[in-house]
Design a protein around this motif. Sequence first.
Motif, PDB file in Angstrom:
ATOM      1  N   GLY A 141       0.813  -1.208   0.000  1.00 14.13           N
ATOM      2  CA  GLY A 141       0.000   0.000   0.000  1.00 14.13           C
ATOM      3  C   GLY A 141       0.846   1.256   0.000  1.00 14.13           C
ATOM      4  N   ALA A 142       1.965   1.238   0.739  1.00 19.38           N
ATOM      5  CA  ALA A 142       2.851   2.405   0.766  1.00 19.38           C
ATOM      6  C   ALA A 142       3.507   2.641  -0.593  1.00 19.38           C
ATOM      7  N   GLU A 143       3.802   1.567  -1.317  1.00 21.39           N
ATOM      8  CA  GLU A 143       4.389   1.707  -2.651  1.00 21.39           C
ATOM      9  C   GLU A 143       3.385   2.214  -3.673  1.00 21.39           C
ATOM     10  N   PHE A 318      -3.575  -3.037   4.076  1.00 23.41           N
ATOM     11  CA  PHE A 318      -3.366  -2.401   2.777  1.00 23.41           C
ATOM     12  C   PHE A 318      -3.821  -0.947   2.809  1.00 23.41           C
ATOM     13  N   ALA A 319      -4.965  -0.672   3.446  1.00 29.78           N
ATOM     14  CA  ALA A 319      -5.467   0.701   3.528  1.00 29.78           C
ATOM     15  C   ALA A 319      -4.529   1.585   4.334  1.00 29.78           C
ATOM     16  N   ALA A 320      -3.933   1.051   5.408  1.00 27.62           N
ATOM     17  CA  ALA A 320      -2.972   1.830   6.198  1.00 27.62           C
ATOM     18  C   ALA A 320      -1.757   2.194   5.348  1.00 27.62           C
ATOM     19  N   GLY A 321      -1.295   1.269   4.511  1.00 27.58           N
ATOM     20  CA  GLY A 321      -0.173   1.560   3.634  1.00 27.58           C
ATOM     21  C   GLY A 321      -0.510   2.624   2.600  1.00 27.58           C
ATOM     22  N   VAL A 322      -1.710   2.544   2.017  1.00 32.56           N
ATOM     23  CA  VAL A 322      -2.131   3.551   1.043  1.00 32.56           C
ATOM     24  C   VAL A 322      -2.195   4.929   1.695  1.00 32.56           C
ATOM     25  N   ALA A 323      -2.682   4.996   2.919  1.00 34.94           N
ATOM     26  CA  ALA A 323      -2.738   6.276   3.628  1.00 34.94           C
ATOM     27  C   ALA A 323      -1.330   6.836   3.854  1.00 34.94           C
ATOM     28  N   ALA A 324      -0.387   5.978   4.190  1.00 38.67           N
ATOM     29  CA  ALA A 324       0.988   6.434   4.444  1.00 38.67           C
ATOM     30  C   ALA A 324       1.706   6.851   3.169  1.00 38.67           C
ATOM     31  N   GLN A 329       8.385  10.882   3.036  1.00 37.51           N
ATOM     32  CA  GLN A 329       9.290  10.455   4.102  1.00 37.51           C
ATOM     33  C   GLN A 329       8.778   9.196   4.785  1.00 37.51           C
ATOM     34  N   LEU A 330       7.481   9.191   5.103  1.00 38.32           N
ATOM     35  CA  LEU A 330       6.902   8.041   5.790  1.00 38.32           C
ATOM     36  C   LEU A 330       6.872   6.829   4.872  1.00 38.32           C
ATOM     37  N   ARG A 331       6.591   7.052   3.589  1.00 43.02           N
ATOM     38  CA  ARG A 331       6.579   5.944   2.636  1.00 43.02           C
ATOM     39  C   ARG A 331       7.948   5.277   2.563  1.00 43.02           C
ATOM     40  N   GLU A 332       9.001   6.071   2.441  1.00 41.51           N
ATOM     41  CA  GLU A 332      10.339   5.502   2.369  1.00 41.51           C
ATOM     42  C   GLU A 332      10.735   4.824   3.674  1.00 41.51           C
ATOM     43  N   LEU A 333      10.279   5.370   4.798  1.00 41.94           N
ATOM     44  CA  LEU A 333      10.577   4.765   6.093  1.00 41.94           C
ATOM     45  C   LEU A 333       9.943   3.381   6.195  1.00 41.94           C
ATOM     46  N   VAL A 334       8.678   3.272   5.798  1.00 40.23           N
ATOM     47  CA  VAL A 334       7.990   1.984   5.858  1.00 40.23           C
ATOM     48  C   VAL A 334       8.646   0.984   4.918  1.00 40.23           C
ATOM     49  N   SER A 336      11.719   0.943   3.657  1.00 42.17           N
ATOM     50  CA  SER A 336      13.102   0.588   4.005  1.00 42.17           C
ATOM     51  C   SER A 336      13.201  -0.240   5.282  1.00 42.17           C
ATOM     52  N   LYS A 337      12.276  -0.039   6.218  1.00 43.49           N
ATOM     53  CA  LYS A 337      12.379  -0.727   7.506  1.00 43.49           C
ATOM     54  C   LYS A 337      11.518  -1.978   7.599  1.00 43.49           C
ATOM     55  N   VAL A 338      10.333  -1.958   7.008  1.00 37.06           N
ATOM     56  CA  VAL A 338       9.397  -3.066   7.170  1.00 37.06           C
ATOM     57  C   VAL A 338       9.597  -4.131   6.096  1.00 37.06           C
ATOM     58  N   GLU A 339       9.861  -3.692   4.867  1.00 37.78           N
ATOM     59  CA  GLU A 339       9.950  -4.664   3.771  1.00 37.78           C
ATOM     60  C   GLU A 339      11.053  -5.693   3.961  1.00 37.78           C
ATOM     61  N   PRO A 340      12.266  -5.331   4.409  1.00 32.25           N
ATOM     62  CA  PRO A 340      13.286  -6.377   4.579  1.00 32.25           C
ATOM     63  C   PRO A 340      12.858  -7.478   5.544  1.00 32.25           C
ATOM     64  N   LEU A 341      12.215  -7.111   6.642  1.00 34.24           N
ATOM     65  CA  LEU A 341      11.764  -8.126   7.592  1.00 34.24           C
ATOM     66  C   LEU A 341      10.685  -9.002   6.980  1.00 34.24           C
TER      67      LEU A 341
END
Length: 460
Positions: A141-143, A318-324, A329-334, A336-341
């Motif tokens: 959703g963030a992407e 998915f909706a939370a990601g779309v909102a972010a 800045q928040l999109r890149e943070l999510v 870079s930090k969440v996707e690898p895990l």
Amino acid sequence: MDAGTHRPNARPRLGRIYLVWAAVPLLIGLLLARYAGVSLPAPAQQMVKAGAGALHASSPLALFLLQLLVLLVAAKGMGRLLRWFGQPAVIGEMAAGLMMGPLLFGALLPQLQTALFPANSLGTLGMISQLGVLMFLLVAGAELDLGRLQGRRRFAIAVSHAGIAVPFLCGVVLAICLYPTHGPAGVGFTSFALFIGVSLSITAFPVLLRILADRQMTHSPLGQTAIACAALGDATAWCMLALIVAATQASGWGAASFSLACVLVFTLLMLGVVRPWFARQQIAPGREGAWLLGMLLLTLACALLTETLGIHALFGAFAAGVAASSNPQLRELVISKVEPLAATLLLPLFFAMTGLRLRADALQVSDLWLCLLVIAVATLGKLAGTFAAARSAGMQAPDALRLGVLMNTRGLMELIVLNLGYELGLLDDRLFAVLVIMALVTTAMTGPLLNLCGRVMRST
């Protein structure tokens, strides 16, 4: 003689002394303590089975760690192998997860597969894999950067919706033929047909991004158009799926109407209130951790809300990601930090759970023709819908064809949808297995079809 004279030889000599008088005795002692007086079973399969059984009996954590170790090694190894053949690594990871089930691992080494994945351990694997899917959908959703649609909105709407509508119609027509033999007991034709239609309409937006990046097409005009179409197509397909899930899980038209109204209100709040609020925020240096924690809490809260409303936790994440995604800045943070895990550790568990859900007798010899039919219908529907709409909008034929090939990528999103349908009882074991194979094949064929299109363009 001066002590310093022997200093150059001190390190090698001390290393040999440590090896002979410390490491070797310690190793021998450990082996004696573990195996002295114990008769080891001869066959390797019995050895591993006994070991896994002992692990499970003595420590569920030890068995879980063993399962995780095996799944990660298989997933990453297969991913590297498929990358060597020019395929995205996620295809290999998906295939490795399916190989862990009864169709391959269980068929070759049934006792070992049962010992490594006993039935009473699958609940833990299933819950953790669901967490991995929630995190993945948050990233997906963030992407989904809706700002990329500027200047392409009307074209993207027309092409993406055509790329959904045509395969959806093909899926409903196919469902007419499949329902008499594959419709689960207690499931009406309407729910079955709508789900088959949606499952053939999915485009894997995250996998598409990786294919474009591997081919250095992300910033090309075709790549940007494909991203815009896939973004809108993904959002539309998920909205359709949310409506189907709400209607399927509800008992009666009154409950279904309430669930659908809740879907609409939740979507409007996330897009009309939360997303604009995120867009106005600035993340101060040093506050990234707090924002990431807040984002994870929001994701869990949204997932809990949609699960409680009878939609499914996946839609909330998915909706939370779309909102972010409205805040760069928040999109890149999510991402870079969440996707690898999620991608490295948790998603291989989801692939394995998909494979473990496949029964050994799920596929029959006659299902080979059904697989070919479903793959053909899904591929031709995507290609025809996307190509016709793109050509009608003025795109050149070679680019319209390549756009259709890219939209045919289904990947992980398709597996998520199929698992959801299986959990809801909309698919029987045989059709679930066939659609899982379709998801793998249609994703794997993206690269070769793009190469074929390129060769045809160069030869004309």
